[in-house]
Write an enzyme that holds these catalytic residues in place. Structure first.
Site, PDB file in Angstrom:
ATOM      1  N   ARG A 180       4.239  62.497  -9.074  1.00  0.00           N
ATOM      2  CA  ARG A 180       4.657  63.126  -7.822  1.00  0.00           C
ATOM      3  C   ARG A 180       3.847  64.403  -7.576  1.00  0.00           C
ATOM      4  O   ARG A 180       3.427  64.688  -6.449  1.00  0.00           O
ATOM      5  CB  ARG A 180       6.156  63.430  -7.855  1.00  0.00           C
ATOM      6  CG  ARG A 180       7.018  62.188  -7.797  1.00  0.00           C
ATOM      7  CD  ARG A 180       8.475  62.495  -8.131  1.00  0.00           C
ATOM      8  NE  ARG A 180       9.102  63.380  -7.160  1.00  0.00           N
ATOM      9  CZ  ARG A 180      10.326  63.894  -7.314  1.00  0.00           C
ATOM     10  NH1 ARG A 180      11.043  63.620  -8.400  1.00  0.00           N
ATOM     11  NH2 ARG A 180      10.833  64.680  -6.382  1.00  0.00           N
ATOM     12  N   CYS A 239      11.187  72.037  -8.229  1.00  0.00           N
ATOM     13  CA  CYS A 239      11.303  70.613  -8.579  1.00  0.00           C
ATOM     14  C   CYS A 239      11.480  69.837  -7.279  1.00  0.00           C
ATOM     15  O   CYS A 239      10.879  70.174  -6.272  1.00  0.00           O
ATOM     16  CB  CYS A 239      12.438  70.382  -9.568  1.00  0.00           C
ATOM     17  SG  CYS A 239      14.067  70.896  -8.964  1.00  0.00           S
TER      18      CYS A 239
END
Length: 281
Positions: A180, A239
């Site tokens: 990611r 995050c």
């Protein structure tokens, strides 16, 4: 307040010995990513540590924000946890159903809201079960209490503050997966760009955990050094939505870092804004 030998964790045996102490309260902070197909509350209802109350990350939040589980105002936090029977003067023992994940976010939330003694159950619910210790089902209630908040604004960062910190002396540590981070796989939430903030360091939160427990301080020091992260310098942890960033904040706290904040909106906010710089290299 009962004494525990570690400032971050207690063992299942310690909790069992203190479970009926009025100055100790156990909090189930289980939460799962939407794609996991699991419900933290359902986990709790099915079986939890006796006497534990459930901290709902999505409900004890700024529900007016379009972003998930953003921190609520201190007064709203205090009212919500007070309704659960929690005082800021108690020893608050937090756990989750997978070992160490969302419990870190709950630990961080209580700490920045002024709770005096917040610890995590080492190994979480799996460790409790592995010891053959009892569970109870349902949703028990406790008498309400008064939680007096003392909010620490330095422990949380906004979009504007993170954007202003880019390229400066603050380290941005991203807890998402490397795929990611580098834009090799799409974000689990629709409509978000893939990639990372310029200058950010990739440290997937799972690399700080082994067997459902946080790695030793020595192993964490080595991990931070390998990634070029200096615990003596300011860090902002990010995050996907502010949950696993708390695992990074916990790990940094264990090794003695003192200037650590969490970007509460994290990639759900950053990746959805056209005015946020995103890179993939």
């Amino acid at each position: 307040m009962p004494v525990h030998p570690d400032s971050h964790f207690v063992t299942a045996d310690w909790l069992l010995r203190h479970i009926d102490d009025p100055d100790v309260i156990t909090v189930d902070g289980s939460w799962h990513m939407p794609a996991a197909g699991r419900s933290g509350r359902a986990d709790y209802v099915a079986g939890h540590i006796p006497g534990a109350v459930f901290f709902d990350l999505d409900a004890i939040a700024d529900t007016a924000s379009p972003l998930p589980h953003m921190l609520p105002a201190p007064e709203a936090f205090a009212a919500a946890v007070g309704a659960l029977g929690i005082r800021e003067t108690q020893t608050i023992v937090v756990y989750d159903s997978v070992g160490l994940f969302s419990a870190a976010r709950v630990w961080w939330s209580f700490r920045i809201m002024g709770a005096r003694d917040v610890v995590l159950l080492d190994g979480g619910l799996p460790a409790w079960i592995a010891e053959g210790l009892p569970l109870e089902a349902g949703e028990p209630s406790r008498a309400p209490a008064v939680f007096t908040p003392r909010f620490d604004p330095a422990a949380v960062r906004s979009f504007e503050e993170v954007k202003a910190a880019l390229g400066g002396g603050t380290q941005i540590v991203d807890a998402r997966s490397a795929a990611r981070f580098y834009g090799r796989e799409p974000e689990p939430r629709a409509g978000l760009r893939s990639g990372h903030m310029p200058g950010a360091v990739s440290l997937p939160f799972g690399e700080t955990i082994e067997g459902g427990r946080l790695k030793s301080a020595a192993d964490l020091q080595a991990l931070f050094a390998a990634r070029g992260i200096d615990p003596d310098k300011p860090v902002i942890a990010s995050c996907g939505s502010g949950v696993s960033a708390a695992v990074i904040a916990l790990a940094l706290d264990v090794v003695g870092a003192r200037d650590v904040a969490i970007y509460d909106g994290s990639w759900t906010e950053w990746g959805g804004r056209s005015d946020a710089p995103v890179v993939t290299a």
